[in-house]
Design a protein around this motif. Structure first.
Motif, PDB file in Angstrom:
ATOM      1  N   MET A   1      94.576 109.776  23.734  1.00  0.00           N
ATOM      2  CA  MET A   1      94.123 109.656  25.110  1.00  0.00           C
ATOM      3  C   MET A   1      92.952 110.590  25.422  1.00  0.00           C
ATOM      4  SD  MET A   1      94.234 108.241  28.028  1.00  0.00           S
ATOM      5  CE  MET A   1      95.743 107.265  27.971  1.00  0.00           C
ATOM      6  N   GLN A   2      93.021 111.825  24.969  1.00  0.00           N
ATOM      7  CA  GLN A   2      91.939 112.756  25.271  1.00  0.00           C
ATOM      8  C   GLN A   2      90.621 112.312  24.652  1.00  0.00           C
ATOM      9  OE1 GLN A   2      92.866 116.893  24.503  1.00  0.00           O
ATOM     10  NE2 GLN A   2      94.364 116.975  26.167  1.00  0.00           N
ATOM     11  N   GLU A   3      90.681 111.658  23.496  1.00  0.00           N
ATOM     12  CA  GLU A   3      89.459 111.156  22.866  1.00  0.00           C
ATOM     13  C   GLU A   3      88.896 109.976  23.649  1.00  0.00           C
ATOM     14  OE1 GLU A   3      87.787 112.626  20.146  1.00  0.00           O
ATOM     15  OE2 GLU A   3      89.165 114.071  21.034  1.00  0.00           O
ATOM     16  N   ARG A   4      89.771 109.103  24.137  1.00  0.00           N
ATOM     17  CA  ARG A   4      89.311 107.981  24.943  1.00  0.00           C
ATOM     18  C   ARG A   4      88.680 108.477  26.247  1.00  0.00           C
ATOM     19  NH1 ARG A   4      94.341 104.101  25.487  1.00  0.00           N
ATOM     20  NH2 ARG A   4      95.542 105.851  24.667  1.00  0.00           N
ATOM     21  N   GLU A   5      89.287 109.483  26.829  1.00  0.00           N
ATOM     22  CA  GLU A   5      88.728 110.046  28.065  1.00  0.00           C
ATOM     23  C   GLU A   5      87.358 110.658  27.815  1.00  0.00           C
ATOM     24  OE1 GLU A   5      92.917 111.236  30.362  1.00  0.00           O
ATOM     25  OE2 GLU A   5      91.795 112.751  29.232  1.00  0.00           O
ATOM     26  N   ALA A   6      87.207 111.374  26.708  1.00  0.00           N
ATOM     27  CA  ALA A   6      85.917 111.989  26.392  1.00  0.00           C
ATOM     28  C   ALA A   6      84.866 110.926  26.092  1.00  0.00           C
ATOM     29  CB  ALA A   6      86.063 112.949  25.215  1.00  0.00           C
ATOM     30  N   ASP A   7      85.248 109.831  25.425  1.00  0.00           N
ATOM     31  CA  ASP A   7      84.326 108.721  25.169  1.00  0.00           C
ATOM     32  C   ASP A   7      83.824 108.133  26.494  1.00  0.00           C
ATOM     33  OD1 ASP A   7      84.576 108.925  22.432  1.00  0.00           O
ATOM     34  OD2 ASP A   7      85.975 107.241  22.235  1.00  0.00           O
ATOM     35  N   ALA A   8      84.765 107.851  27.398  1.00  0.00           N
ATOM     36  CA  ALA A   8      84.400 107.248  28.683  1.00  0.00           C
ATOM     37  C   ALA A   8      83.513 108.183  29.487  1.00  0.00           C
ATOM     38  CB  ALA A   8      85.666 106.891  29.474  1.00  0.00           C
ATOM     39  N   PHE A   9      83.833 109.464  29.457  1.00  0.00           N
ATOM     40  CA  PHE A   9      83.022 110.445  30.172  1.00  0.00           C
ATOM     41  C   PHE A   9      81.594 110.437  29.645  1.00  0.00           C
ATOM     42  CE2 PHE A   9      81.038 114.515  30.812  1.00  0.00           C
ATOM     43  CZ  PHE A   9      81.405 114.889  32.099  1.00  0.00           C
ATOM     44  N   ALA A  10      81.442 110.476  28.316  1.00  0.00           N
ATOM     45  CA  ALA A  10      80.110 110.515  27.706  1.00  0.00           C
ATOM     46  C   ALA A  10      79.302 109.284  28.088  1.00  0.00           C
ATOM     47  CB  ALA A  10      80.222 110.634  26.191  1.00  0.00           C
ATOM     48  N   SER A  11      79.917 108.102  28.049  1.00  0.00           N
ATOM     49  CA  SER A  11      79.206 106.873  28.368  1.00  0.00           C
ATOM     50  C   SER A  11      78.717 106.860  29.810  1.00  0.00           C
ATOM     51  CB  SER A  11      80.112 105.660  28.113  1.00  0.00           C
ATOM     52  OG  SER A  11      79.447 104.460  28.430  1.00  0.00           O
ATOM     53  N   HIS A  12      79.594 107.186  30.745  1.00  0.00           N
ATOM     54  CA  HIS A  12      79.213 107.146  32.153  1.00  0.00           C
ATOM     55  C   HIS A  12      78.289 108.298  32.531  1.00  0.00           C
ATOM     56  CE1 HIS A  12      81.693 103.814  33.730  1.00  0.00           C
ATOM     57  NE2 HIS A  12      82.475 104.116  32.711  1.00  0.00           N
ATOM     58  N   PHE A  13      78.426 109.440  31.867  1.00  0.00           N
ATOM     59  CA  PHE A  13      77.578 110.582  32.187  1.00  0.00           C
ATOM     60  C   PHE A  13      76.155 110.376  31.688  1.00  0.00           C
ATOM     61  CE2 PHE A  13      75.755 114.787  31.356  1.00  0.00           C
ATOM     62  CZ  PHE A  13      75.957 115.408  32.579  1.00  0.00           C
ATOM     63  N   LEU A  14      76.002 109.912  30.434  1.00  0.00           N
ATOM     64  CA  LEU A  14      74.674 109.756  29.845  1.00  0.00           C
ATOM     65  C   LEU A  14      73.990 108.459  30.279  1.00  0.00           C
ATOM     66  CD1 LEU A  14      75.400 110.906  26.181  1.00  0.00           C
ATOM     67  CD2 LEU A  14      74.104 112.157  27.912  1.00  0.00           C
ATOM     68  N   LEU A  15      74.788 107.446  30.616  1.00  0.00           N
ATOM     69  CA  LEU A  15      74.246 106.130  30.958  1.00  0.00           C
ATOM     70  C   LEU A  15      74.829 105.649  32.278  1.00  0.00           C
ATOM     71  CD1 LEU A  15      74.707 104.840  27.348  1.00  0.00           C
ATOM     72  CD2 LEU A  15      72.485 104.873  28.479  1.00  0.00           C
ATOM     73  N   PRO A  16      74.582 106.369  33.357  1.00  0.00           N
ATOM     74  CA  PRO A  16      75.122 105.955  34.657  1.00  0.00           C
ATOM     75  C   PRO A  16      74.403 104.711  35.174  1.00  0.00           C
ATOM     76  CG  PRO A  16      73.630 107.805  34.942  1.00  0.00           C
ATOM     77  CD  PRO A  16      73.773 107.603  33.454  1.00  0.00           C
ATOM     78  N   ARG A  17      75.041 104.029  36.081  1.00  0.00           N
ATOM     79  CA  ARG A  17      74.486 102.789  36.610  1.00  0.00           C
ATOM     80  C   ARG A  17      73.112 103.009  37.229  1.00  0.00           C
ATOM     81  NH1 ARG A  17      78.242  99.178  40.335  1.00  0.00           N
ATOM     82  NH2 ARG A  17      79.199  98.944  38.278  1.00  0.00           N
ATOM     83  N   PHE A  18      72.933 104.099  37.984  1.00  0.00           N
ATOM     84  CA  PHE A  18      71.657 104.287  38.675  1.00  0.00           C
ATOM     85  C   PHE A  18      70.502 104.444  37.684  1.00  0.00           C
ATOM     86  CE2 PHE A  18      72.476 108.801  37.910  1.00  0.00           C
ATOM     87  CZ  PHE A  18      71.197 109.308  37.692  1.00  0.00           C
ATOM     88  N   LEU A  19      70.766 105.053  36.531  1.00  0.00           N
ATOM     89  CA  LEU A  19      69.715 105.239  35.540  1.00  0.00           C
ATOM     90  C   LEU A  19      69.348 103.900  34.891  1.00  0.00           C
ATOM     91  CD1 LEU A  19      68.090 107.621  34.413  1.00  0.00           C
ATOM     92  CD2 LEU A  19      69.715 107.736  32.524  1.00  0.00           C
TER      93      LEU A  19
END
Length: 306
Positions: free
Chosen positions: A87-105
């Motif tokens: 679970m912690q790895e999935r959470e870190a994956d999701a965080f990285a994706s949304h942080f580096l590639l947010p919708r507004f960008l």
């Protein structure tokens, strides 16, 4: 146009270091109140930054210390086996994706380059977007799927394309022996004001509309004076049967000697250099993570406090 992942790690109180790790991409460490992140220097910028985002996710969500290998590149949130990932790895994956590639960008890039729906089915569009986001080709595909710009089958099909082949397509017959940690930036008039965080081994390809029939030519004096080496310079008419019509200028060059700074190229008449038809200004910065050691801005800050 990139999210400042390294600066965010430092601002949250962690020490950030780059080292030539052998089998690891990165690690998050914590002991008492001290926190640290280490990133390999042996991978491309997009992989380094996604790893940094992943480790930032661990740190932000107060996960247990963890070392990450290439598994973080191979797994995908849509894969059937993903539920087996801790679970912690999935959470870190999701965080990285949304942080580096947010919708507004993604939306900002979409409008700046006047993209339409079918453009996202072109692997070159995805690759060039990944350079501007500072993310890997695979991570950018996943983000485009997440935002419903491409379907899952389209993402799976485009994932089969190797970025190395996309780079080769951009440089035509130029021979490159080693593509390790090297990218090819395709620059057009739509990249006005772009901050290019390039590695020292990257290649620039400029494709610019030129009104040669009206006496205008693109000049690259400012770039060349600063150390930009032109490897190829060609032009091709948009319409062979249109006399005096615009053409496409194709310039391929080596920016490895360019100091960090802002550079402008101009389309003008040689006999009247004050008559600018159009110009393109880009801001070149050396990407972090190429050399081992403490993250340079953090090191500079520590030295100033001594």
């Amino acid at each position: 146009m990139r999210i400042d992942v390294y600066g965010t790690i430092v601002r949250l109180g962690a020490m950030l270091m780059f080292q030539p790790l052998d089998k690891l991409l990165g690690a998050y460490m914590r002991e008492d109140h001290a926190k640290g992140v280490i990133i390999t220097t042996n991978r491309p910028t997009g992989v380094q930054r996604f790893t940094a985002g992943h480790e930032l996710g661990h740190m932000h969500m107060d996960h247990e210390p963890h070392a990450d290998d290439e598994n973080i590149l191979r797994r995908a949130p849509v894969a059937g086996t993903y539920r087996q990932v801790p679970m912690q790895e999935r959470e870190a994956d999701a965080f990285a994706s949304h942080f580096l590639l947010p919708r507004f960008l993604i939306e900002k890039h979409h409008h700046a380059h006047s993209l339409v729906e079918r453009d996202y089915e072109n692997p070159q569009t995805v690759y060039q977007a990944s350079l501007r986001f500072g993310a890997s080709y695979a991570a950018t595909l996943l983000a485009f799927e997440r935002e419903n710009l491409i379907s899952r089958p389209m993402r799976d099909e485009m994932r089969k394309v190797q970025p190395k082949d996309l780079k080769r397509d951009l440089i035509d017959d130029l021979q490159v022996e080693n593509w390790s940690n090297r990218d090819v930036w395709r620059l057009t008039e739509k990249d006005e004001g772009l901050v290019i965080e390039a590695n020292r081994k990257d290649i620039f390809v400029l494709k610019l509309e030129e009104h040669k029939g009206a006496g205008y030519l693109w000049t690259f004096d400012e770039l060349k004076d600063a150390g930009f080496v032109i490897l190829k310079d060609e032009s091709e008419a948009f319409h062979n049967n249109l006399l005096g019509g615009p053409n496409r200028r194709y310039v391929l060059g080596d920016p490895s000697a360019l100091p960090d700074g802002s550079y402008t190229i101009r389309e003008l008449r040689p006999f009247d250099p004050t008559d600018d038809a159009q110009s393109l200004t880009v801001h070149v910065r050396t990407a972090a993570g190429g050399d081992p050691g403490l993250y340079a801005p953090q090191l500079d800050g520590l030295l100033r406090t001594q």
